[in-house]
Design an enzyme around this catalytic site. Sequence first.
Site, PDB file in Angstrom:
ATOM      1  N   HIS A  38       0.948  -1.209   0.187  1.00 48.17           N
ATOM      2  CA  HIS A  38       0.074  -0.009   0.072  1.00 48.17           C
ATOM      3  C   HIS A  38       0.912   1.144  -0.042  1.00 48.17           C
ATOM      4  O   HIS A  38       1.979   1.196   0.172  1.00 48.17           O
ATOM      5  CB  HIS A  38      -0.929   0.076   1.383  1.00 48.17           C
ATOM      6  CG  HIS A  38      -1.666  -1.151   1.443  1.00 48.17           C
ATOM      7  ND1 HIS A  38      -3.113  -1.194   1.444  1.00 48.17           N
ATOM      8  CD2 HIS A  38      -1.462  -2.394   2.092  1.00 48.17           C
ATOM      9  CE1 HIS A  38      -3.724  -2.224   1.814  1.00 48.17           C
ATOM     10  NE2 HIS A  38      -2.593  -2.814   2.213  1.00 48.17           N
ATOM     11  N   GLU A 120       2.532  -0.787   4.286  1.00 49.89           N
ATOM     12  CA  GLU A 120       2.158   0.554   3.914  1.00 49.89           C
ATOM     13  C   GLU A 120       3.353   1.266   3.792  1.00 49.89           C
ATOM     14  O   GLU A 120       4.491   1.540   4.681  1.00 49.89           O
ATOM     15  CB  GLU A 120       1.382   1.241   4.831  1.00 49.89           C
ATOM     16  CG  GLU A 120      -0.136   0.740   5.274  1.00 49.89           C
ATOM     17  CD  GLU A 120      -1.070   1.276   4.281  1.00 49.89           C
ATOM     18  OE1 GLU A 120      -0.683   2.158   3.390  1.00 49.89           O
ATOM     19  OE2 GLU A 120      -2.248   0.886   4.715  1.00 49.89           O
ATOM     20  N   HIS A 156      -2.386  -3.030  -3.499  1.00 55.68           N
ATOM     21  CA  HIS A 156      -3.802  -2.671  -3.052  1.00 55.68           C
ATOM     22  C   HIS A 156      -4.717  -2.542  -4.355  1.00 55.68           C
ATOM     23  O   HIS A 156      -5.946  -2.940  -4.518  1.00 55.68           O
ATOM     24  CB  HIS A 156      -4.018  -1.558  -2.103  1.00 55.68           C
ATOM     25  CG  HIS A 156      -5.355  -1.687  -1.262  1.00 55.68           C
ATOM     26  ND1 HIS A 156      -5.457  -0.745  -0.107  1.00 55.68           N
ATOM     27  CD2 HIS A 156      -6.369  -2.634  -0.910  1.00 55.68           C
ATOM     28  CE1 HIS A 156      -6.722  -0.917   0.441  1.00 55.68           C
ATOM     29  NE2 HIS A 156      -7.219  -2.286   0.078  1.00 55.68           N
ATOM     30  N   ASP A 166      -3.684   2.481  -4.845  1.00 54.43           N
ATOM     31  CA  ASP A 166      -2.333   2.546  -4.084  1.00 54.43           C
ATOM     32  C   ASP A 166      -1.641   1.077  -4.311  1.00 54.43           C
ATOM     33  O   ASP A 166      -2.252  -0.168  -4.540  1.00 54.43           O
ATOM     34  CB  ASP A 166      -2.423   2.819  -2.705  1.00 54.43           C
ATOM     35  CG  ASP A 166      -3.324   1.694  -1.903  1.00 54.43           C
ATOM     36  OD1 ASP A 166      -4.287   1.691  -2.183  1.00 54.43           O
ATOM     37  OD2 ASP A 166      -2.611   1.370  -0.679  1.00 54.43           O
TER      38      ASP A 166
HETATM   39 ZN   LIG Z   1      -4.029   0.646   0.485  1.00 61.48          ZN
END
Ligand SMILES: [Zn+2]
Length: 205
Positions: A38, A120, A156, A166
Amino acid sequence: MPDDGLWNAGWYRFARAALSPNYGPRPDGAQIDLIVLHSISLPPGRFGGDAVQQLFLNQLDWDADPYFQTIRGLQVSSHFFVRRDGALWQFVSCDDRAWHAGASHWRGRDDCNDDSIGIELEGLEGERFEDAQYETLSDLCAAIAQAYPVAHVAGHEHIAPGRKQDPGAGFEWRRLRDATGWGASMFPEATSDAISSAKFDPPYR
Ligand SMILES: [Zn+2]
């Protein structure tokens, strides 16, 4: 998972740990074979603050920025967060189910939170990421693969197409492939035509 020096009960030794309340157990027998990438920054495009960690810890002051109003009350988490300088945070044990993917589908299975590890990257979808982030990410992926049967890596945007974008076109999948040495079959087909830094032309220029 074994305590082998790198991992302790799903916590990675080289990450800064901060336990998010936003997680639950994985389903019995979950095969943790997917890494989901992400990108995030709060507010979007602003790097270096503490808002992402605060969000994952349910400590974000919703009134601190107008953008935060649009996500007020959101309860999410990821297993890992890689800052622009490569610093690594962990919020949920990889043995547990973090809340990063939402409605999703990949390699024939729904609800990817059940059996994936979410990472992330501090960034903005469509923009580039830093060298230090690729270094931390590839080391982390290798470490995850030592403890979990990783067979797939996806963004994602791939597991929730149309709903999520993303990490976006600025992420160099080929670079991660080369750094990990993992075959193209582990990655989404859409990434097989490598978006190299030489070819990537940011839309905002
Ligand atoms: Zn995401």
